[in-house]
Write a protein that holds these residues in place. Structure first.
Motif, PDB file in Angstrom:
ATOM      1  N   HIS A  50      10.964  -3.149  -7.948  1.00 30.45           N
ATOM      2  CA  HIS A  50      10.455  -2.446  -6.768  1.00 30.45           C
ATOM      3  C   HIS A  50      10.583  -0.926  -6.918  1.00 30.45           C
ATOM      4  CE1 HIS A  50       9.321  -5.774  -4.252  1.00 30.45           C
ATOM      5  NE2 HIS A  50      10.490  -6.364  -4.436  1.00 30.45           N
ATOM      6  N   ARG A 102       7.675   0.081  -9.019  1.00 26.13           N
ATOM      7  CA  ARG A 102       6.466   0.110  -8.208  1.00 26.13           C
ATOM      8  C   ARG A 102       6.440   1.354  -7.315  1.00 26.13           C
ATOM      9  NH1 ARG A 102       3.382  -4.272  -6.989  1.00 26.13           N
ATOM     10  NH2 ARG A 102       3.542  -3.938  -4.744  1.00 26.13           N
ATOM     11  N   HIS A 151       3.697   4.482  -7.322  1.00 28.15           N
ATOM     12  CA  HIS A 151       3.028   4.972  -6.110  1.00 28.15           C
ATOM     13  C   HIS A 151       2.925   6.491  -6.121  1.00 28.15           C
ATOM     14  CE1 HIS A 151       1.706   4.767  -1.902  1.00 28.15           C
ATOM     15  NE2 HIS A 151       2.479   5.808  -1.686  1.00 28.15           N
ATOM     16  N   ILE A 183       0.209   1.543  -4.005  1.00 27.67           N
ATOM     17  CA  ILE A 183       0.647   0.163  -4.135  1.00 27.67           C
ATOM     18  C   ILE A 183       0.453  -0.534  -2.793  1.00 27.67           C
ATOM     19  CG2 ILE A 183       2.302   0.413  -6.016  1.00 27.67           C
ATOM     20  CD1 ILE A 183       4.463   0.887  -3.968  1.00 27.67           C
ATOM     21  N   GLU A 196       8.252  -0.942  -0.244  1.00 24.95           N
ATOM     22  CA  GLU A 196       8.968  -1.084  -1.511  1.00 24.95           C
ATOM     23  C   GLU A 196      10.436  -0.715  -1.359  1.00 24.95           C
ATOM     24  OE1 GLU A 196       7.718  -2.449  -4.317  1.00 24.95           O
ATOM     25  OE2 GLU A 196       6.032  -2.857  -2.988  1.00 24.95           O
ATOM     26  N   THR A 246       0.679   0.552 -15.343  1.00 26.97           N
ATOM     27  CA  THR A 246       0.868   0.773 -13.909  1.00 26.97           C
ATOM     28  C   THR A 246       0.028  -0.204 -13.096  1.00 26.97           C
ATOM     29  OG1 THR A 246      -0.839   2.494 -13.925  1.00 26.97           O
ATOM     30  CG2 THR A 246       1.452   3.202 -14.208  1.00 26.97           C
ATOM     31  N   LEU A 261       2.014  -3.290 -12.678  1.00 29.57           N
ATOM     32  CA  LEU A 261       3.057  -3.105 -11.661  1.00 29.57           C
ATOM     33  C   LEU A 261       2.470  -3.143 -10.253  1.00 29.57           C
ATOM     34  CD1 LEU A 261       5.335  -0.327 -13.229  1.00 29.57           C
ATOM     35  CD2 LEU A 261       5.984  -2.692 -12.723  1.00 29.57           C
ATOM     36  N   ARG A 262       1.246  -2.616 -10.101  1.00 28.77           N
ATOM     37  CA  ARG A 262       0.640  -2.550  -8.763  1.00 28.77           C
ATOM     38  C   ARG A 262      -0.017  -3.858  -8.345  1.00 28.77           C
ATOM     39  NH1 ARG A 262      -3.617   0.339  -8.314  1.00 28.77           N
ATOM     40  NH2 ARG A 262      -3.934   0.987 -10.460  1.00 28.77           N
ATOM     41  N   ALA A 297       3.918  -8.355  -7.329  1.00 26.97           N
ATOM     42  CA  ALA A 297       4.624  -8.325  -6.049  1.00 26.97           C
ATOM     43  C   ALA A 297       4.984  -9.731  -5.593  1.00 26.97           C
ATOM     44  CB  ALA A 297       3.766  -7.630  -4.998  1.00 26.97           C
TER      45      ALA A 297
END
Length: 210
Positions: free
Chosen positions: A19, A22, A26, A33, A40, A182, A185-186, A191
């Protein structure tokens, strides 16, 4: 069974790192995100609190610090839910998660209930008569049911959104590689994976209170 608690603590710390990564994404130029930075931070705080509860080494922070953190998280997302008039989305989940963390904190729960000495904890959670289910156990069962359901819901999102990381048309191969990382991750799949892990960890912790 300290190794079980240590393993769960490490898993929760890995979720914290995810998190935070992430959150760092952002702040880059590669896009926002889903859920925003506040979401987050809330997820990372909850995962860190769970890691502290599971840790066989004990919690380095005093309980009032965690209490303030989760009261603030719960109040923030309760205000969001009231403003949007929607309690079945992410805001509602944050409210329930914060309430569950406060419930475990106020019940004096930690990793010892995961160990073989859980019988002693049971005696404290049930009524003096020894029969039936005490109030703490009943709340723990309801919350565990919610997080078990949330884990199943997020597992569906994991199957649907596991490959939605966007591909960027970058000016250079290096920039394209960063954008791809990235993007992973997004993604909603990443998530959802973190949410499944945390929901399972919460379910385990709550069921030890029954």
């Amino acid at each position: 069974m300290d190794w079980v608690s240590a393993g769960l603590a490490l898993v929760c710390l890995a979720v914290v790192a995810l998190h935070l990564a992430r959150l760092a994404v952002h702040a880059t130029a590669f896009g926002d995100i889903p859920g925003g930075p506040v979401g987050e931070v809330s997820h990372a705080t909850m995962a860190l609190g769970m890691a502290a509860m599971f840790s066989p080494l004990g919690d380095p922070l005093p309980a009032p610090v965690w209490t303030v953190a989760f009261v603030l998280c719960g109040a923030w997302f309760a205000a969001v839910a009231l403003r949007t008039r929607s309690f079945d989305g992410d805001a509602g989940h944050h409210v329930v998660g914060s309430a569950a963390m406060l419930f475990m904190l106020l019940s004096g729960h930690d990793h010892t209930a995961v160990d073989a000495t859980a019988d002693a904890a049971h005696a404290g959670h049930h009524g003096a008569a020894g029969g039936g289910v005490g109030a703490v156990s009943l709340v723990a069962i309801l919350l565990a049911g919610y997080f078990a359901w949330h884990a199943l819901r997020c597992s569906d999102r994991l199957r649907v959104g596991g490959h939605d990381a966007p591909s960027a048309d970058a000016a250079s191969p290096g920039t394209a590689a960063v954008a791809q990382r990235t993007g992973v991750l997004r993604s909603t799949g990443t998530a959802a994976l973190a949410h499944v892990v945390m929901a399972v960890a919460m379910t385990v912790m709550l069921l030890t209170m029954v």
